[in-house]
Write a protein that holds these residues in place. Structure first.
Motif, PDB file in Angstrom:
ATOM      1  N   ARG A  93     113.577  -2.095  57.477  1.00 49.07           N
ATOM      2  CA  ARG A  93     113.542  -1.753  56.045  1.00 49.07           C
ATOM      3  C   ARG A  93     114.787  -2.244  55.298  1.00 49.07           C
ATOM      4  NH1 ARG A  93     111.139   2.533  58.846  1.00 49.07           N
ATOM      5  NH2 ARG A  93     109.130   3.248  58.020  1.00 49.07           N
ATOM      6  N   ARG A  94     115.721  -2.886  55.977  1.00 47.56           N
ATOM      7  CA  ARG A  94     116.962  -3.288  55.327  1.00 47.56           C
ATOM      8  C   ARG A  94     116.729  -4.335  54.241  1.00 47.56           C
ATOM      9  NH1 ARG A  94     121.238  -3.711  60.393  1.00 47.56           N
ATOM     10  NH2 ARG A  94     121.195  -1.485  60.909  1.00 47.56           N
ATOM     11  N   VAL A 106     120.276   2.117  57.218  1.00 49.20           N
ATOM     12  CA  VAL A 106     118.836   1.952  56.992  1.00 49.20           C
ATOM     13  C   VAL A 106     118.207   1.313  58.223  1.00 49.20           C
ATOM     14  CG1 VAL A 106     117.093   0.874  55.511  1.00 49.20           C
ATOM     15  CG2 VAL A 106     119.228   1.744  54.516  1.00 49.20           C
ATOM     16  N   ASP A 107     117.033   1.788  58.596  1.00 48.29           N
ATOM     17  CA  ASP A 107     116.324   1.225  59.742  1.00 48.29           C
ATOM     18  C   ASP A 107     116.176  -0.290  59.576  1.00 48.29           C
ATOM     19  OD1 ASP A 107     115.069   1.435  62.177  1.00 48.29           O
ATOM     20  OD2 ASP A 107     113.090   1.703  61.303  1.00 48.29           O
ATOM     21  N   GLU A 133     110.355   5.070  49.969  1.00 56.51           N
ATOM     22  CA  GLU A 133     110.582   5.760  51.241  1.00 56.51           C
ATOM     23  C   GLU A 133     111.291   4.816  52.210  1.00 56.51           C
ATOM     24  OE1 GLU A 133     107.674   8.635  53.397  1.00 56.51           O
ATOM     25  OE2 GLU A 133     107.504   6.721  54.475  1.00 56.51           O
ATOM     26  N   THR A 134     112.226   5.359  52.972  1.00 58.58           N
ATOM     27  CA  THR A 134     112.914   4.554  53.985  1.00 58.58           C
ATOM     28  C   THR A 134     113.305   5.473  55.136  1.00 58.58           C
ATOM     29  OG1 THR A 134     114.626   2.889  54.350  1.00 58.58           O
ATOM     30  CG2 THR A 134     115.251   4.825  53.077  1.00 58.58           C
ATOM     31  N   ARG A 135     113.933   4.869  56.145  1.00 55.57           N
ATOM     32  CA  ARG A 135     114.349   5.634  57.331  1.00 55.57           C
ATOM     33  C   ARG A 135     115.837   5.431  57.534  1.00 55.57           C
ATOM     34  NH1 ARG A 135     114.547   4.700  63.024  1.00 55.57           N
ATOM     35  NH2 ARG A 135     113.931   6.524  64.264  1.00 55.57           N
ATOM     36  N   HIS A 140     115.589  -3.820  46.496  1.00 53.67           N
ATOM     37  CA  HIS A 140     115.584  -2.742  45.508  1.00 53.67           C
ATOM     38  C   HIS A 140     116.960  -2.594  44.855  1.00 53.67           C
ATOM     39  CE1 HIS A 140     111.544  -1.242  46.054  1.00 53.67           C
ATOM     40  NE2 HIS A 140     111.715  -1.078  47.355  1.00 53.67           N
ATOM     41  N   PHE A 191     115.423  -2.665  51.200  1.00 49.69           N
ATOM     42  CA  PHE A 191     116.453  -1.891  50.505  1.00 49.69           C
ATOM     43  C   PHE A 191     117.348  -2.814  49.671  1.00 49.69           C
ATOM     44  CE2 PHE A 191     120.852  -0.503  50.335  1.00 49.69           C
ATOM     45  CZ  PHE A 191     120.722   0.709  49.673  1.00 49.69           C
TER      46      PHE A 191
END
Length: 616
Positions: free
Chosen positions: A131-132, A127-128, A152-154, A138, A135
């Protein structure tokens, strides 16, 4: 709770889902301007896929309770695994810590990794970095509440980057003591690797291309490290770092051991990103607290991490682990040096969206680290020799040429292949000034020490002796008593008013330039010092008149060789002096220097000394 469905119905629904997903892929390629509608439909299919997985789970759970047979449960689990493997969307099964426990073929194809490569790895590393944290939040919420989450994530891996819709659902897997999470990824944007950045295992052509690039890097590094500038100055490590940063790494860090501790020496960051502040953070970090650097220095062998799982390997800063703020996805670290002579560590870091380092890369860079260590050792040796040469030079030539009252004086001194054999000096004597010039026949430290002794002896004796010949004879006595087996060609002169008294011991005759351009040689001659107990010298007295210039020179000048091997000689020197008539001594010695340089093509084998005096 989702109701179970029959296995036949499940297989039929799965076939239909595969068909619809294939249609959506075709629509995305054919109608790029209609991505919004395609995305909405894809998200609906994602919900359908999630429902099918839940229904399959319920069906299997019910079958296990009703049949109660071990063979039936095994058949159902086998079917579930088969469904998981061929599921048409990427699905990853994670444990509570985010470690990948299962991965289907669609996910491997999406991320560009070999089957099974990611199992046991931490999914948040894909994960980018920004955004970790989201994540992990979540993931924790899904495990604790049982409520599914979609966001949404990268994702980035193997040189591929994806913007994806990620759906997380809690699972209770048969045979697993802990709850799992199913992550379904639906990519909305995909960036493939740059051309030529594929894994070398994919084709023979890719393997050959990679091998060629490795050989090119080795050749370029060898040329760089063998360059004379890399030997003369401490530039080998910075130059090597710049070469590696061109295409082999996003970050290059060089640490050098000084006084028993690693010190950060070089840090290069991505050129296409504004990372100046981050570079300074990495520069200020202490490599002595880096587990990665200390491991490499202690063990003397390199380490590669195809995926960075421990982000504290390089230490930390106020913003967190350095590897986190650097966006590290893969790294390797090798010793600088080899065979127990480790001088430091070289660390290369790549971001998540680039192909990770492999064992082949580790072997290549480890070889480069060994070459770099040898270059740095050679550089230290060259520096030590240069310092010794400078010390020897300081013992045989004055730092500054004093001005003799009533005269203009100038001199040049060029080191040859060995230094210290030739000398010159200008110094005060009783009621005037003195000068000396000469050199030991030989080279190396012994010749330098003998030359320094003769130069110092002539200077010291000038305090008591008013005659240069007496000073020369006493130096001969001292040299014979030393029994060094070496002899010295020398000339000493005392200047009183405009009169110069010369004492020559086997030295070349000085050249006397007349105002009309003619050149005459003074008598010179004698026997070099140190040969016989009774000195044999040639003494001459010269009174300089305005316009005359006295030029003394070393054997190294007239024995300089041209391109065809011809010696420079006294006749060519006389021609240069004739052209320099009426010029100040500084111009005369410069003209000699330039002419000899042109004659020999810039090569200097023996030391060259020229001293010129002219009535002011």
């Amino acid at each position: 709770m989702t109701d179970p469905i029959g296995l036949a119905a499940l297989e039929h629904a799965l076939d239909e889902l595969i068909g619809r997903v294939s249609s959506l892929r075709a629509a995305r390629a054919a109608y790029p301007a209609e991505l919004a509608q395609t995305l909405d439909a894809a998200l609906a299919e994602l919900d359908t896929a999630t429902e099918l997985l839940a229904a399959a789970k319920a069906e299997l759970s019910g079958a296990a309770r009703n049949k109660g047979g071990r063979s039936a449960s095994q058949r159902e689990l086998k079917l579930l695994r088969q469904v998981f493997r061929v599921f048409p969307v990427p699905v990853i099964v994670l444990d509570g810590g985010g470690v990948i426990r299962r991965i289907n073929a669609e996910t491997s194809a999406l991320l560009g990794s070999p089957d099974g490569f990611l199992i046991g790895r931490s999914f948040p590393l894909l994960v980018d970095v920004p955004r970790r944290a989201a994540f992990r939040s979540h993931l924790t919420a899904v495990l604790q509440t049982g409520q599914s989450a979609a966001f949404e994530t990268r994702l980035a891996h193997q040189g591929r980057t994806h913007v994806a819709q990620l759906a997380l659902t809690r699972l209770t897997m048969p045979g697993e003591p802990q709850q799992m999470v199913a992550a379904v990824a639906l990519p909305t944007q995909v960036q493939l690797p740059e051309p030529g950045a594929r894994r070398p295992e994919q084709s023979d052509a890719g393997l050959l291309m990679t091998a060629a690039r490795r050989q090119e890097l080795l050749a370029r590094m060898a040329t760089l490290l063998l360059d004379e500038e890399s030997q003369r100055r401490p530039v080998a490590l910075p130059r090597a770092a710049r070469l590696l940063a061109e295409e082999w790494a996003d970050w290059v860090i060089g640490d050098v051991v000084r006084d028993g501790l690693p010190r950060r020496s070089v840090v290069l960051g991505p050129k296409d990103q504004p990372v100046a502040d981050l570079v300074r953070l990495v520069e200020r970090a202490d490599p002595a607290v880096s587990p990665l650097v200390t491991q490499v220095l202690d063990q003397g062998t390199g380490v590669v991490h195809e995926m960075v799982e421990d982000e504290s390997l390089l230490g930390g800063c106020a913003d967190g682990p350095l590897l986190t703020v650097m966006g590290a996805g893969s790294l390797l670290c090798v010793p600088i040096g080899a065979e127990g002579a480790v001088r430091g560590a070289l660390t290369l870091v790549r971001s998540h969206d680039r192909q990770p380092y492999t064992l082949a890369d580790l072997g290549l860079v480890q070889e480069l680290g060994a070459h770099l260590g040898m270059a740095m050792s050679a550089q230290d040796s060259f520096r030590d020799r240069s310092q010794a040469a400078e010390a020897l030079t300081a013992s045989v030539v004055p730092r500054n040429l004093p001005q003799i009252p009533g005269f203009e004086a100038a001199a040049i001194y060029h080191q040859g292949a060995s230094v210290g054999a030739e000398f010159y000096d200008v110094f005060p004597v009783k009621d005037g000034w003195g000068f000396s010039l000469g050199g030991a026949v030989g080279s190396g430290e012994e010749a330098a020490s003998v030359s320094a002794m003769v130069r110092g002896g002539l200077r010291v004796l000038s305090v008591w002796e008013s005659d240069p010949d007496q000073a020369v004879r006493k130096v001969n006595d001292a040299l014979v008593a030393q029994r060094s087996g070496m002899f010295v060609m020398a000339v000493a002169g005392y200047v009183k008013g405009r009169t110069i008294t010369l004492s020559s011991a086997g030295h070349h005759p000085a050249a006397l330039v007349q105002p009309d351009g003619s050149v005459h040689s003074v008598s010179g001659g004698g026997v070099p010092l140190g040969i016989t107990a009774e000195a044999e010298t040639a003494v001459e007295e010269i009174t300089l008149t305005p316009g005359q210039t006295l030029v003394l020179y070393s054997e190294g000048l007239i024995s300089s060789r041209g391109q065809d091997g011809e010696p420079y000689g006294e006749e060519r020197l006389a021609d240069v002096l004739a052209r320099s008539v009426a010029q100040p001594p500084s111009t005369v010695v410069k003209s000699i220097e330039e002419d000899r340089h042109a004659f020999s093509g810039g090569r200097v084998w023996d030391e060259i000394v020229v001293l010129a005096l002219r009535v002011a």
